[in-house]
Design a protein around this motif. Structure first.
Motif, PDB file in Angstrom:
ATOM      1  N   ASN A  92      -5.117   4.716  18.121  1.00  0.00           N
ATOM      2  CA  ASN A  92      -4.701   3.869  19.234  1.00  0.00           C
ATOM      3  C   ASN A  92      -5.891   3.435  20.091  1.00  0.00           C
ATOM      4  OD1 ASN A  92      -1.558   5.635  19.903  1.00  0.00           O
ATOM      5  ND2 ASN A  92      -2.132   4.211  18.293  1.00  0.00           N
ATOM      6  N   GLU A 129      -5.619  12.575  19.643  1.00  0.00           N
ATOM      7  CA  GLU A 129      -5.934  11.170  19.351  1.00  0.00           C
ATOM      8  C   GLU A 129      -6.646  10.485  20.514  1.00  0.00           C
ATOM      9  OE1 GLU A 129      -3.836   7.162  17.522  1.00  0.00           O
ATOM     10  OE2 GLU A 129      -2.575   8.768  18.334  1.00  0.00           O
ATOM     11  N   GLU A 130      -6.215  10.747  21.734  1.00  0.00           N
ATOM     12  CA  GLU A 130      -6.848  10.093  22.885  1.00  0.00           C
ATOM     13  C   GLU A 130      -8.305  10.518  23.030  1.00  0.00           C
ATOM     14  OE1 GLU A 130      -6.098   9.157  27.613  1.00  0.00           O
ATOM     15  OE2 GLU A 130      -4.809  10.588  26.574  1.00  0.00           O
ATOM     16  N   ASP A 146       3.979   4.750  14.606  1.00  0.00           N
ATOM     17  CA  ASP A 146       2.714   5.343  15.039  1.00  0.00           C
ATOM     18  C   ASP A 146       2.571   6.687  14.317  1.00  0.00           C
ATOM     19  OD1 ASP A 146       0.406   6.085  16.273  1.00  0.00           O
ATOM     20  OD2 ASP A 146       1.080   5.654  18.306  1.00  0.00           O
ATOM     21  N   ALA A 189       0.508   4.483  21.997  1.00  0.00           N
ATOM     22  CA  ALA A 189       0.586   3.036  21.883  1.00  0.00           C
ATOM     23  C   ALA A 189       1.998   2.513  22.145  1.00  0.00           C
ATOM     24  CB  ALA A 189       0.120   2.594  20.497  1.00  0.00           C
ATOM     25  N   ASN A 240      -2.023  -0.649  24.177  1.00  0.00           N
ATOM     26  CA  ASN A 240      -2.305  -0.103  22.848  1.00  0.00           C
ATOM     27  C   ASN A 240      -2.952   1.273  22.925  1.00  0.00           C
ATOM     28  OD1 ASN A 240      -4.633  -0.446  20.255  1.00  0.00           O
ATOM     29  ND2 ASN A 240      -2.447  -0.413  19.868  1.00  0.00           N
ATOM     30  N   TRP A 241      -3.284   1.724  24.157  1.00  0.00           N
ATOM     31  CA  TRP A 241      -3.920   3.026  24.322  1.00  0.00           C
ATOM     32  C   TRP A 241      -2.904   4.133  24.076  1.00  0.00           C
ATOM     33  CZ3 TRP A 241      -8.841   3.881  24.142  1.00  0.00           C
ATOM     34  CH2 TRP A 241      -9.356   5.121  24.547  1.00  0.00           C
ATOM     35  N   CYS A 242      -3.411   5.332  23.873  1.00  0.00           N
ATOM     36  CA  CYS A 242      -2.562   6.470  23.518  1.00  0.00           C
ATOM     37  C   CYS A 242      -1.617   6.826  24.668  1.00  0.00           C
ATOM     38  CB  CYS A 242      -3.413   7.687  23.178  1.00  0.00           C
ATOM     39  SG  CYS A 242      -4.754   7.328  22.036  1.00  0.00           S
ATOM     40  N   SER A 276     -10.334   8.751  20.426  1.00  0.00           N
ATOM     41  CA  SER A 276     -10.575   7.358  20.811  1.00  0.00           C
ATOM     42  C   SER A 276     -11.699   7.258  21.829  1.00  0.00           C
ATOM     43  CB  SER A 276      -9.296   6.730  21.374  1.00  0.00           C
ATOM     44  OG  SER A 276      -8.281   6.682  20.400  1.00  0.00           O
ATOM     45  N   PHE A 293       1.175  -2.450  18.765  1.00  0.00           N
ATOM     46  CA  PHE A 293       0.029  -2.506  17.854  1.00  0.00           C
ATOM     47  C   PHE A 293      -0.574  -3.912  17.880  1.00  0.00           C
ATOM     48  CE2 PHE A 293       2.233   0.915  15.109  1.00  0.00           C
ATOM     49  CZ  PHE A 293       1.647   1.918  15.854  1.00  0.00           C
TER      50      PHE A 293
END
Length: 413
Positions: free
Chosen positions: A194, A380-381, A48, A249, A245-247, A384, A252
């Motif tokens: 993610n 990152e979250e 990741d 992850a 797969n969410w932050c 997303s 994958f």
């Protein structure tokens, strides 16, 4: 003409579909943690890259094959239920619908196989670009045998010049094969953080499901009922994968899931006779594809990965970039660079290197990098979530506005 109102048996099939889909989602949720170590042992894993400890943890790849496998099992079960009403000797068996159902599953199965093959052996881009067209051939043949209608209704503003309708002939089948290619690859192109691949698919599937429910009282109820049979298990089986797969992850999804979900949408759009509406649900993907054209077709240099890059100090993502000599840029590439810069989709700068050559540094041409250009560095979250919101607003809400309000100005009610 299709019946405008569903009967009790149709209602039973929907309820049954919901029940087995929930069971299928539970099975997917159990299988992913059970099997992920086996995928890692089979060398199907990756890092990741958007995490501070990215090189410390192996993350299982290709988990979309689990979702696709359970989805197909559910759809095989549904065959016996959907067509059970017609198994009596005195009943007329709907051969055309049965063939459509099987052709749809065949195309999806082909794409799952090709997607998993891509995850394992990394098929070249110029080869896998055309794989969905091959997988869509069963659909096109069934459409030719059952409908053979290639006429489109033209919008009101152009009717005085071109007439009310056009018969596209073989071009209509070319269009449908292009729909299959686009839907399959669009989700794969809009990826890199993610939860994004599964998240956008769940939102699109949920939007299609709402559209189907609205249209169940219309003249095409049978086609939308057919679509519901596919969308409900797709959503139910995808949600556990989205959670994992969410932050950050846990697994994958791999190209397998992207190809599987994309082909499922293409199948439903084509056989459900709402391919234009389906494309409207892909508005963010269409924008991302158009934005990616300069790099996909090499007008601007394209690195192997266009993922955002992590700032370890802030634990936030910045847009990734690419550098090249200005003299290597073709005139059309320069126009594209200027256009997307003026529209704020990319940022670029020019500078002189040590050899006194003019260099260009530009952010990569994807919506993910564009969002980072607009909002600055993001975790990152949060990135997303913003991308999911873009999908919801411009892919779903805008589509319903166009489909149920704006369309009346272009077509007869």
């Amino acid at each position: 003409m299709s019946s405008p109102v569903i009967d009790r048996f149709d209602l039973f099939t929907i309820v049954f579909n919901i029940i087995i889909s929930i069971i299928g989602g539970i099975v997917v949720n159990r299988l992913i943690p059970m099997l992920k170590e086996k995928f890692i042992k089979a060398q199907l894993w990756g890092y990741d890259l958007n995490k501070r400890n990215s090189k410390e943890i192996k993350v299982a790849e290709s988990q979309g094959v689990i979702v696709a496998g359970i989805f197909l099992v559910l759809m095989f079960i549904m065959i016996a239920i959907v067509f059970s009403e017609h198994l009596h000797p005195e009943s007329d068996f709907p051969n055309h619908k049965f063939v459509e159902y099987l052709a749809a599953l065949l195309s999806i199965c082909c794409m799952v196989l090709l997607g998993f093959a891509d995850d394992v052996i990394d098929i070249r881009w110029n080869v896998k670009l055309w794989l969905p067209m091959i997988a869509s051939l069963p659909l096109l043949l069934v459409y030719f045998a059952n409908y053979h209608s290639t006429t489109i209704i033209l919008p009101k503003p152009v009717r005085p010049y071109f007439g009310q309708q056009w018969n596209l002939g073989i071009l209509y089948y070319v269009y449908m094969s292009m729909v299959a290619i686009f839907c399959t690859h669009a989700i794969n192109i809009l990826a890199g953080v993610n939860g994004l691949e599964v998240g956008q698919s769940v939102i699109i599937a949920g939007s299609v499901l709402i559209f189907n429910l609205i249209e169940l009282q219309g003249i095409c109820a049978e086609e939308h009922l057919f679509s519901l049979y596919f969308m409900i298990p797709l959503i139910a089986c995808s949600i556990p994968l989205l959670i994992r797969n969410w932050c950050p992850a846990e697994v994958f999804v791999g190209d397998t899931y992207c190809y599987f979900a994309g082909m499922t949408f293409a199948v439903i759009g084509i056989l459900g006779h709402f391919s234009k509406t389906m494309l409207l649900f892909f508005i963010p993907q269409i924008i991302n594809f158009l934005l990616s054209v300069p790099q996909l077709f090499k007008f601007i240099p394209c690195p192997r990965h266009r993922l955002p890059k992590l700032d370890p100090a802030l634990n936030k993502l910045n847009p990734s970039d690419v550098e090249f000599k200005k003299k290597d840029l073709k005139p059309l590439g320069w126009l594209m660079l200027r256009f997307f810069s003026l529209t704020k989709f990319i940022r670029y700068r020019e500078y002189q290197n040590n050899d006194n050559e003019t260099m260009i540094n530009t952010t990569n041409f994807t919506i993910i990098n564009s969002v980072l250009c607009w909002f600055g560095p993001l975790h990152e979250e949060k990135l997303s979530r913003i991308l999911m919101l873009i999908q919801l607003v411009f892919g779903s809400l805008l589509t319903f506005f166009v489909r149920y309000y704006l369309v009346r100005f272009f077509y007869d009610s």
